[in-house]
Motif scaffolding. Structure first.
Motif, PDB file in Angstrom:
ATOM      1  N   ARG A 119       0.835  -1.210   0.000  1.00 35.28           N
ATOM      2  CA  ARG A 119       0.000   0.000   0.000  1.00 35.28           C
ATOM      3  C   ARG A 119       0.861   1.247   0.000  1.00 35.28           C
ATOM      4  O   ARG A 119       0.593   2.206  -0.740  1.00 35.28           O
ATOM      5  CB  ARG A 119      -0.922  -0.002   1.222  1.00 35.28           C
ATOM      6  CG  ARG A 119      -1.967   1.134   1.180  1.00 35.28           C
ATOM      7  CD  ARG A 119      -2.794   1.157   2.445  1.00 35.28           C
ATOM      8  NE  ARG A 119      -2.001   1.680   3.552  1.00 35.28           N
ATOM      9  CZ  ARG A 119      -2.421   1.689   4.823  1.00 35.28           C
ATOM     10  NH1 ARG A 119      -3.583   1.155   5.134  1.00 35.28           N
ATOM     11  NH2 ARG A 119      -1.660   2.201   5.779  1.00 35.28           N
ATOM     12  N   GLU A 120       1.903   1.263   0.819  1.00 31.62           N
ATOM     13  CA  GLU A 120       2.784   2.434   0.877  1.00 31.62           C
ATOM     14  C   GLU A 120       3.486   2.660  -0.455  1.00 31.62           C
ATOM     15  O   GLU A 120       3.648   3.815  -0.891  1.00 31.62           O
ATOM     16  CB  GLU A 120       3.810   2.246   2.002  1.00 31.62           C
ATOM     17  CG  GLU A 120       3.200   2.309   3.396  1.00 31.62           C
ATOM     18  CD  GLU A 120       4.198   1.970   4.494  1.00 31.62           C
ATOM     19  OE1 GLU A 120       3.919   2.288   5.657  1.00 31.62           O
ATOM     20  OE2 GLU A 120       5.261   1.387   4.177  1.00 31.62           O
ATOM     21  N   LEU A 122       2.378   1.785  -3.439  1.00 33.81           N
ATOM     22  CA  LEU A 122       1.387   2.273  -4.400  1.00 33.81           C
ATOM     23  C   LEU A 122       1.068   3.740  -4.152  1.00 33.81           C
ATOM     24  O   LEU A 122       0.933   4.533  -5.095  1.00 33.81           O
ATOM     25  CB  LEU A 122       0.114   1.428  -4.312  1.00 33.81           C
ATOM     26  CG  LEU A 122       0.246  -0.033  -4.761  1.00 33.81           C
ATOM     27  CD1 LEU A 122      -1.055  -0.781  -4.516  1.00 33.81           C
ATOM     28  CD2 LEU A 122       0.640  -0.121  -6.229  1.00 33.81           C
ATOM     29  N   GLU A 123       0.968   4.126  -2.879  1.00 27.05           N
ATOM     30  CA  GLU A 123       0.695   5.530  -2.554  1.00 27.05           C
ATOM     31  C   GLU A 123       1.859   6.425  -2.973  1.00 27.05           C
ATOM     32  O   GLU A 123       1.663   7.603  -3.281  1.00 27.05           O
ATOM     33  CB  GLU A 123       0.429   5.674  -1.052  1.00 27.05           C
ATOM     34  CG  GLU A 123      -0.898   5.062  -0.604  1.00 27.05           C
ATOM     35  CD  GLU A 123      -1.080   5.102   0.905  1.00 27.05           C
ATOM     36  OE1 GLU A 123      -0.099   5.405   1.621  1.00 27.05           O
ATOM     37  OE2 GLU A 123      -2.196   4.830   1.368  1.00 27.05           O
ATOM     38  N   ALA A 124       3.051   5.850  -3.003  1.00 28.42           N
ATOM     39  CA  ALA A 124       4.239   6.616  -3.387  1.00 28.42           C
ATOM     40  C   ALA A 124       4.443   6.666  -4.900  1.00 28.42           C
ATOM     41  O   ALA A 124       5.380   7.289  -5.388  1.00 28.42           O
ATOM     42  CB  ALA A 124       5.480   6.024  -2.720  1.00 28.42           C
ATOM     43  N   GLY A 125       3.569   5.983  -5.645  1.00 25.89           N
ATOM     44  CA  GLY A 125       3.642   6.067  -7.104  1.00 25.89           C
ATOM     45  C   GLY A 125       3.960   4.780  -7.828  1.00 25.89           C
ATOM     46  O   GLY A 125       4.056   4.775  -9.065  1.00 25.89           O
TER      47      GLY A 125
END
Length: 214
Positions: A119-120, A122-125
């Motif tokens: 998740r982290e 994906l949130e970071a790009g």
């Protein structure tokens, strides 16, 4: 290094492929560092040489497979006006099952630390379902401009339905369950309004039933 002291080429992919075989054959519960390296024919400490631990390994495996499908989805932009729209969408949708697969997707859900890392990232790009969805929507818009997709097809909604269904099937399919690919093909036909939709009984798009992910 291999057990004989020879450098192991493409270590990450070798370990990733071994993990996929272990999960497919024995289920997510069988995945351990030793199971992976034994399957890969590598020294037992090799996984921990390249990854901080099994959770990081699982997260990197899932992210790598998502990125592969995202690359295939981006290639759609160059295919507008060629082949058939249904074949191109099928290829991207089914690539999720070939690269990520229900077993690997379910594995991440059983390891909260790995799921958090994913998740982290994906949130970071990092590329995941959102990137695939954007590529599919752009491709459908291009095909609609060419008249190869009906004017009533909304690219964004169709892309969401396609990728969302793939995500659902990945999360609710387990090793040994019925193949979810036919449901994806029926969905593609239904979204495009092709004759195959009626022939395939596209009104029944339910995938296999059984245990769902948390």
């Amino acid at each position: 290094m291999s057990p004989r002291g020879v450098a192991t080429p493409d270590v990450r992919e070798r370990l990733f492929a071994a993990a996929e075989r272990v999960v497919e054959r024995d289920g997510p519960g069988a995945l351990t560092s030793r199971a992976v390296t034994t399957e890969a024919g590598c020294a037992k400490g090799l996984l921990h040489t390249h990854f901080a631990g099994l959770d990081e390994f699982v997260a990197e495996l899932c992210l790598d497979r998502f990125a592969r499908t995202a690359t295939k989805a981006r290639a759609l932009a160059g295919l507008a006006g060629q082949g058939t729209v249904a074949d191109h969408l099928d290829a991207v949708a089914l690539a999720l099952f070939d690269t990520v697969g229900p077993g690997i997707a379910g594995l991440a859900l059983t390891r909260p630390v790995a799921a958090l890392r994913i998740r982290e990232a994906l949130e970071a790009g990092a590329e995941g379902f959102a990137a695939i969805q954007d590529s599919v929507a752009g491709y459908l818009a291009a095909e609609r401009e060419l008249g190869r997709v009906g004017s009533g097809v909304d690219p964004d909604t169709a892309a969401l339905a396609l990728v969302g269904t793939a995500h659902h099937l990945l999360m609710t399919t387990w090793p040994g369950a019925p193949d979810p690919r036919p449901a994806m093909r029926r969905l593609v036909a239904l979204l495009l309004g092709t004759p195959e939709a009626a022939a395939a009984g596209a009104t029944d798009l339910s995938g296999p039933t059984g245990p769902t992910g948390p």
